[in-house]
Design a protein around this motif. Structure first.
Motif, PDB file in Angstrom:
ATOM      1  N   UNK A 249      -0.726   5.156  10.052  1.00 36.53           N
ATOM      2  CA  UNK A 249      -0.549   4.120  10.624  1.00 36.53           C
ATOM      3  C   UNK A 249      -0.483   2.755   9.792  1.00 36.53           C
ATOM      4  N   UNK A 250      -1.654   2.599   9.231  1.00 34.46           N
ATOM      5  CA  UNK A 250      -1.978   1.801   8.218  1.00 34.46           C
ATOM      6  C   UNK A 250      -1.167   1.703   7.149  1.00 34.46           C
ATOM      7  N   UNK A 251      -0.885   2.833   6.445  1.00 37.20           N
ATOM      8  CA  UNK A 251      -0.262   2.663   5.042  1.00 37.20           C
ATOM      9  C   UNK A 251       1.197   2.751   5.293  1.00 37.20           C
ATOM     10  N   UNK A 252       1.991   3.346   6.312  1.00 35.23           N
ATOM     11  CA  UNK A 252       3.399   3.340   6.770  1.00 35.23           C
ATOM     12  C   UNK A 252       3.745   1.881   6.894  1.00 35.23           C
ATOM     13  N   UNK A 253       2.769   1.167   7.834  1.00 35.08           N
ATOM     14  CA  UNK A 253       3.345  -0.004   8.463  1.00 35.08           C
ATOM     15  C   UNK A 253       3.069  -0.945   7.403  1.00 35.08           C
TER      16      UNK A 253
ATOM     17  N   UNK B 251      -5.417 -12.141  -2.788  1.00 34.79           N
ATOM     18  CA  UNK B 251      -6.457 -12.352  -1.988  1.00 34.79           C
ATOM     19  C   UNK B 251      -6.208 -12.590  -0.439  1.00 34.79           C
ATOM     20  N   UNK B 252      -5.107 -13.230  -0.267  1.00 33.17           N
ATOM     21  CA  UNK B 252      -4.743 -13.512   1.039  1.00 33.17           C
ATOM     22  C   UNK B 252      -4.115 -12.107   1.724  1.00 33.17           C
ATOM     23  N   UNK B 253      -3.429 -11.420   0.942  1.00 32.73           N
ATOM     24  CA  UNK B 253      -2.832 -10.247   1.410  1.00 32.73           C
ATOM     25  C   UNK B 253      -4.007  -9.227   1.895  1.00 32.73           C
ATOM     26  N   UNK B 254      -4.920  -8.986   0.943  1.00 33.54           N
ATOM     27  CA  UNK B 254      -5.735  -8.155   1.195  1.00 33.54           C
ATOM     28  C   UNK B 254      -6.561  -8.461   2.636  1.00 33.54           C
ATOM     29  N   UNK B 255      -6.574  -9.694   3.116  1.00 37.55           N
ATOM     30  CA  UNK B 255      -7.022 -10.025   4.401  1.00 37.55           C
ATOM     31  C   UNK B 255      -6.140  -9.539   5.409  1.00 37.55           C
ATOM     32  N   UNK B 256      -4.736  -9.706   5.308  1.00 31.37           N
ATOM     33  CA  UNK B 256      -3.953  -9.096   6.226  1.00 31.37           C
ATOM     34  C   UNK B 256      -3.898  -7.556   6.401  1.00 31.37           C
ATOM     35  N   UNK B 257      -4.412  -6.881   5.197  1.00 31.68           N
ATOM     36  CA  UNK B 257      -4.527  -5.622   5.164  1.00 31.68           C
ATOM     37  C   UNK B 257      -5.588  -4.977   6.368  1.00 31.68           C
ATOM     38  N   UNK B 258      -6.730  -5.629   5.858  1.00 33.87           N
ATOM     39  CA  UNK B 258      -7.973  -5.407   6.670  1.00 33.87           C
ATOM     40  C   UNK B 258      -7.678  -5.735   8.048  1.00 33.87           C
ATOM     41  N   UNK B 259      -7.244  -7.027   8.556  1.00 35.52           N
ATOM     42  CA  UNK B 259      -6.843  -7.352   9.871  1.00 35.52           C
ATOM     43  C   UNK B 259      -5.919  -6.109  10.650  1.00 35.52           C
ATOM     44  N   UNK B 260      -4.932  -5.530   9.753  1.00 37.29           N
ATOM     45  CA  UNK B 260      -4.049  -4.652  10.140  1.00 37.29           C
ATOM     46  C   UNK B 260      -4.804  -3.270  10.618  1.00 37.29           C
ATOM     47  N   UNK B 261      -5.705  -2.933   9.655  1.00 36.19           N
ATOM     48  CA  UNK B 261      -6.621  -2.077   9.858  1.00 36.19           C
ATOM     49  C   UNK B 261      -7.248  -2.099  11.142  1.00 36.19           C
ATOM     50  N   UNK B 262      -7.597  -2.946  11.605  1.00 34.25           N
ATOM     51  CA  UNK B 262      -8.517  -3.556  12.836  1.00 34.25           C
ATOM     52  C   UNK B 262      -7.276  -3.410  13.979  1.00 34.25           C
ATOM     53  N   UNK B 263      -6.399  -3.904  13.666  1.00 33.74           N
ATOM     54  CA  UNK B 263      -4.988  -3.806  14.651  1.00 33.74           C
ATOM     55  C   UNK B 263      -4.600  -2.741  15.221  1.00 33.74           C
ATOM     56  N   UNK B 264      -4.940  -1.730  14.327  1.00 30.71           N
ATOM     57  CA  UNK B 264      -4.553  -0.240  14.862  1.00 30.71           C
ATOM     58  C   UNK B 264      -5.214   0.299  15.995  1.00 30.71           C
ATOM     59  N   UNK B 265      -6.195  -0.375  16.262  1.00 26.87           N
ATOM     60  CA  UNK B 265      -6.919   0.158  17.455  1.00 26.87           C
ATOM     61  C   UNK B 265      -6.107  -0.068  18.755  1.00 26.87           C
ATOM     62  N   UNK B 266      -4.987  -0.779  18.932  1.00 23.25           N
ATOM     63  CA  UNK B 266      -4.103  -0.714  19.982  1.00 23.25           C
ATOM     64  C   UNK B 266      -3.210   0.360  20.391  1.00 23.25           C
TER      65      UNK B 266
END
Length: 238
Positions: free
Chosen positions: A29-33, A161-176
């Motif tokens: 989910x993370x990689x594809x999205x 650096x800002x995009x890396x934060x978005x990727x981490x937040x997206x990982x956390x968002x996969x919990x939904x």
């Protein structure tokens, strides 16, 4: 104790529905999205910074809507809301697509991360030093060549650096994703908790897995920043 840990590991890392692991589903989910969102966000970021209102305003509306509403609500609208629309049910292709929870989850994640990434890249494009643009124009570059060879490479590097934060937040968002019955790490944790009533063990292993993925992503992005942003570091005295 060892048997208990082994049982938890099997519960977390195996899903009968997809014949794969909950960890693999989360990473998929993370990689594809993230990949799809990145590809869509680059041209949208260019349009977001365009002078023509008919290019800029629709993108601004898209990013405003998806950044202004929770991802959980977006997933519910795509998974249960659109499927209740009659035209979606009557259209064979749409019916098959929105009936699958994985498709709806990937679509919601892609659109959400695309909106945030578009604004990140658009901000980096606006922050491009004017001297770099003037240098490209002095070489007689066309607008397309200027974006391809000067503006976008520079902007994407500075946005890292800002995009890396978005990727981490997206990982956390996969919990939904469990909302659409996708067997990711959290859904496997919930199932393990329901079966064993060992809440701390079930969700503790889930937290550990998320932390390990996050630390790996942070390490990879730090290496990328040291490689591609080294020219922005202050010179060390000899």
């Amino acid at each position: 104790m060892i048997d208990l840990i082994r049982d938890y590991g099997r519960a977390f890392l195996y899903s009968d529905g997809f014949q794969t692991t909950g960890l693999a589903i989360t990473l998929w989910l993370l990689v594809v999205s993230i990949g799809l969102g990145f590809c869509l966000s680059v041209p949208l970021a260019v349009a977001r910074t365009a002078r023509r209102a008919w290019l800029r305003l629709p993108v601004a509306l898209f990013t405003y809507v998806f950044r202004g509403t929770p991802l959980y609500v977006q997933l519910l609208l795509l998974y249960t809301g659109l499927y209740s629309v009659q035209i979606v049910r009557d259209t064979e292709a749409l019916n098959a697509f929105f009936r699958d929870g994985m498709n709806c989850t990937l679509l919601a994640f892609t659109l959400n991360t695309c909106a945030y990434t578009t604004e990140i890249f658009a901000g980096a494009i606006r922050a491009t030093p004017h001297g770099e643009i003037e240098a490209g124009l002095s070489y007689g570059m066309s607008p397309f060549t200027l974006y391809r060879r000067v503006i976008l490479p520079s902007a994407l590097r500075r946005a890292l650096p800002y995009y890396s934060n978005e990727v981490i937040l997206m990982l956390h968002a996969t919990t939904v994703a469990f909302t659409a019955t996708v067997p990711d790490i959290l859904k496997i944790a919930r199932d393990a908790n329901s079966a064993t009533y060992m809440t701390f063990g079930a969700f503790g292993i889930a937290a550990l897995l998320y932390a390990l993925i996050s630390f790996t992503l942070v390490w990879l992005f730090r290496r990328a920043e040291r490689r591609w942003l080294s020219y922005l570091q202050p010179a060390r005295p000899r």
